[in-house]
Design a protein around this motif. Sequence first.
Motif, mmCIF file in Angstrom:
data_model
loop_
_atom_site.group_PDB
_atom_site.id
_atom_site.type_symbol
_atom_site.label_atom_id
_atom_site.label_comp_id
_atom_site.label_asym_id
_atom_site.label_seq_id
_atom_site.Cartn_x
_atom_site.Cartn_y
_atom_site.Cartn_z
ATOM 1 N N UNK A 87 50.907 30.980 31.625
ATOM 2 C CA UNK A 87 50.760 29.539 31.489
ATOM 3 C C UNK A 87 49.538 29.035 32.238
ATOM 4 N N UNK A 88 48.863 29.930 32.960
ATOM 5 C CA UNK A 88 47.753 29.477 33.795
ATOM 6 C C UNK A 88 46.520 29.216 32.943
ATOM 7 N N UNK A 89 45.654 28.317 33.383
ATOM 8 C CA UNK A 89 44.440 28.043 32.620
ATOM 9 C C UNK A 89 43.489 29.243 32.628
ATOM 10 N N UNK A 90 42.594 29.269 31.673
ATOM 11 C CA UNK A 90 41.677 30.388 31.529
ATOM 12 C C UNK A 90 40.834 30.572 32.776
ATOM 13 N N UNK A 91 40.469 29.468 33.418
ATOM 14 C CA UNK A 91 39.592 29.570 34.583
ATOM 15 C C UNK A 91 40.345 29.852 35.868
ATOM 16 N N UNK A 92 41.618 30.102 35.792
ATOM 17 C CA UNK A 92 42.392 30.374 37.000
ATOM 18 C C UNK A 92 41.799 31.568 37.746
ATOM 19 N N UNK A 93 41.633 31.429 39.064
ATOM 20 C CA UNK A 93 41.011 32.514 39.826
ATOM 21 C C UNK A 93 42.079 33.360 40.503
ATOM 22 N N UNK A 94 42.535 34.358 39.761
ATOM 23 C CA UNK A 94 43.517 35.274 40.323
ATOM 24 C C UNK A 94 42.839 36.529 40.818
ATOM 25 N N UNK A 95 43.602 37.599 40.866
ATOM 26 C CA UNK A 95 43.071 38.863 41.371
ATOM 27 C C UNK A 95 41.966 39.352 40.440
ATOM 28 N N UNK A 141 38.884 34.670 46.651
ATOM 29 C CA UNK A 141 38.935 34.116 45.293
ATOM 30 C C UNK A 141 37.977 32.945 45.114
ATOM 31 N N UNK A 142 36.764 33.111 45.692
ATOM 32 C CA UNK A 142 35.795 32.024 45.584
ATOM 33 C C UNK A 142 35.083 32.064 44.243
ATOM 34 N N UNK A 143 35.051 33.202 43.602
ATOM 35 C CA UNK A 143 34.424 33.293 42.289
ATOM 36 C C UNK A 143 32.933 33.487 42.326
ATOM 37 N N UNK A 144 32.350 33.653 43.543
ATOM 38 C CA UNK A 144 30.895 33.786 43.612
ATOM 39 C C UNK A 144 30.410 35.092 42.991
ATOM 40 N N UNK A 145 31.280 36.112 42.955
ATOM 41 C CA UNK A 145 30.859 37.395 42.405
ATOM 42 C C UNK A 145 30.796 37.353 40.887
ATOM 43 N N UNK A 146 31.658 36.584 40.268
ATOM 44 C CA UNK A 146 31.695 36.609 38.804
ATOM 45 C C UNK A 146 30.597 35.733 38.204
ATOM 46 N N UNK A 147 29.995 34.847 39.018
ATOM 47 C CA UNK A 147 28.950 33.977 38.473
ATOM 48 C C UNK A 147 27.665 34.725 38.113
ATOM 49 N N UNK A 148 27.144 35.584 39.015
ATOM 50 C CA UNK A 148 25.874 36.236 38.654
ATOM 51 C C UNK A 148 26.043 37.423 37.711
ATOM 52 N N UNK A 207 35.652 39.796 36.649
ATOM 53 C CA UNK A 207 36.231 38.496 36.288
ATOM 54 C C UNK A 207 37.600 38.341 36.931
ATOM 55 N N UNK A 208 37.970 37.106 37.089
ATOM 56 C CA UNK A 208 39.299 36.813 37.626
ATOM 57 C C UNK A 208 40.306 36.926 36.504
#
Lengths: 395, 203
Positions: free
Chosen positions: B49-57, B107-114, B121-122
């Motif tokens: 049910x979580x949104x696509x942008x949810x930052x999980x493991x 889970x800051x997401x900085x790694x998946x941006x570049x 990806x999360x």
Amino acid sequence: MQELINSLVSSKSFGGMPATIVGAIVIIVLSAVVFLGVAFPFAGIVSWVERRVWARIQSRVGPNRVGPNGFLQWLADGVKHVCKEDVIPADSDPHLFKMAPYLVVLAFVLPWAVMPFSSALILADMNVGILYMTSVTAITVVGVLMAGWASNDKWSLIGGIRSAAQIVSYEIPAGLSIFPVVLMTGTLSMQSIIKAQGWAPQHWFLFANPFTFVAANILYVSALAEGNRTPFDLPEAESELVAGFATEYSGMRYLFFFMAEWGNLFIIGAIITTLFLGGWQFPRVTNNAVVMNVLQLITFNVKVLFLVFLSMWIRGTLPRVRIDQLMSLCWKYFVPISFVNMLGTAVWVAIWPDGNSVAGYIMFAVGLVVAFIFVQRVIYYVRRSRMELYFRPTI
Amino acid sequence: MGAIGEYFQNIKETVSTIFEGMAVTASHFMRKPYTVQYPDRIAVRVQDTLPYRYRGILNVDLEICTGCLACERACPIDCIVIACEKDQKTKVLTISQFDIDIIKCMYCGLCSEPCPTGAIHHTSEFEGADFSTESMIRRFVTDPIDAYKPKKGPETDERIAPILNRGMRYINEFATPGQAWAGGAVVNGAPPADGEEEADAQE
Ligand code: SF4
Ligand code: SF4
């Protein structure tokens, strides 16, 4: 009671002990059964019900995992508290610290002696019943103040002092609000006060005249304040005082404070029911004394439980008041209004010594109108928020 | 009159506001609770049910990882450890280690941006509890694997194409915020409680 003791003495099962000792044993055993079997489980179950009620008010579910619908949550919590370490702070006054919870529990168990469950089910129908009730419940303040002082902790001390100020202040409007009923009945005995009322709402003292109606409300609010209930839970205001006077307590002693608090709800309800809601009065449908007593017991408990529910509802609705608001509510509003009530009732009784039945019907009609307006408001809010209706008390 | 009028005004306001407040809470008794009874008493898994942008493991699709180390450098707390060797003769980059310490990860997401391919990806997975800290280090490489080499045109390999598609979609979602929310966070399959807000807006 007396017959039971007499029969036990004559049956020689106690080996010819004097009647007073047999009586004492019987009373101790009976009280133990009543307190362990009725009062304490009641306090526990109320804690569970209360959490469920708040949860529904806040669109949550509440404890629903232990047992059917979480019913055994109170047992789980109780066992957990009993198993915990009983920490006594090094700098505290250990004797007072240990004693305080027992005083609070004492103030909770003593009123049960004069609790009029039905026309026959009452431990002691004292001729000063209601006076006894208000005096023994005031022992709480000693326990709470003792707890606050002995903990040697600023939060506890502030909580204890607040509690003392609050309970002592609200004793006055509470006492003055009992007065109209005493004026009308001329007695302090619980049973006589109930017998002076009828089973029908228009014969209750709540609707006897406008003054008693106001007095009932003031008494209820004052009793809530004395019981440290929200919106008057300043002595244990979590957001300001950690846990107030109970900050340093843990395990069983902590449990005692809260058991007494929840159990006191029943006593608050019982006082109001006895004084204003006709107590156990039930129409005389049969001459069988046992059946009548059972019906009366049910009537009494339904009324009390409604008031207990009402207090949970209030707790879920109203925010905590400030200490100055608390004091101004008591001294500027409740005390003067209580005096007006007292004088008004005195005048009323002087004019109509046997009560005025027309006034009863009119007051009851007014009460119905208020209830009707309330239901209208509820329907308005249900419509306004277009909520998904859900009537099951469980989930 | 002033003070006395205020006195009675206070009483009236106290009574009427408490009356209204009690009516509001009474209406709540008839309201269906919104609680999601995680983890067992739910119709759908919460993860779904979580949104696509949810930052999980974090998860890594090694098939499309180019071994560029951008994620390792981006991570502010160094919880990604990558080891790559370039064979000087064949010019093939081999990834021999790709570890993410999900205890340290915030889970800051900085790694998946570049990440150029969206390989790192999360996921919507968040249940990571385990009994040892060692098991919390996710080791993605078991056998050394050749790094992915982006093609000039669209991906032709049938096995890799869908993974790359997912990766590129992930990058798009993150790169263009306006679009991202259009994907819509559907919580629990039901629209979020909007009745109240609308009603309040009307006032
Ligand atoms: S999400 Fe943040 S902390 Fe976690 S691995 Fe990526 S960059 Fe590092
Ligand atoms: S996961 Fe992405 S950023 Fe990290 S090394 Fe692979 S391609 Fe580069």
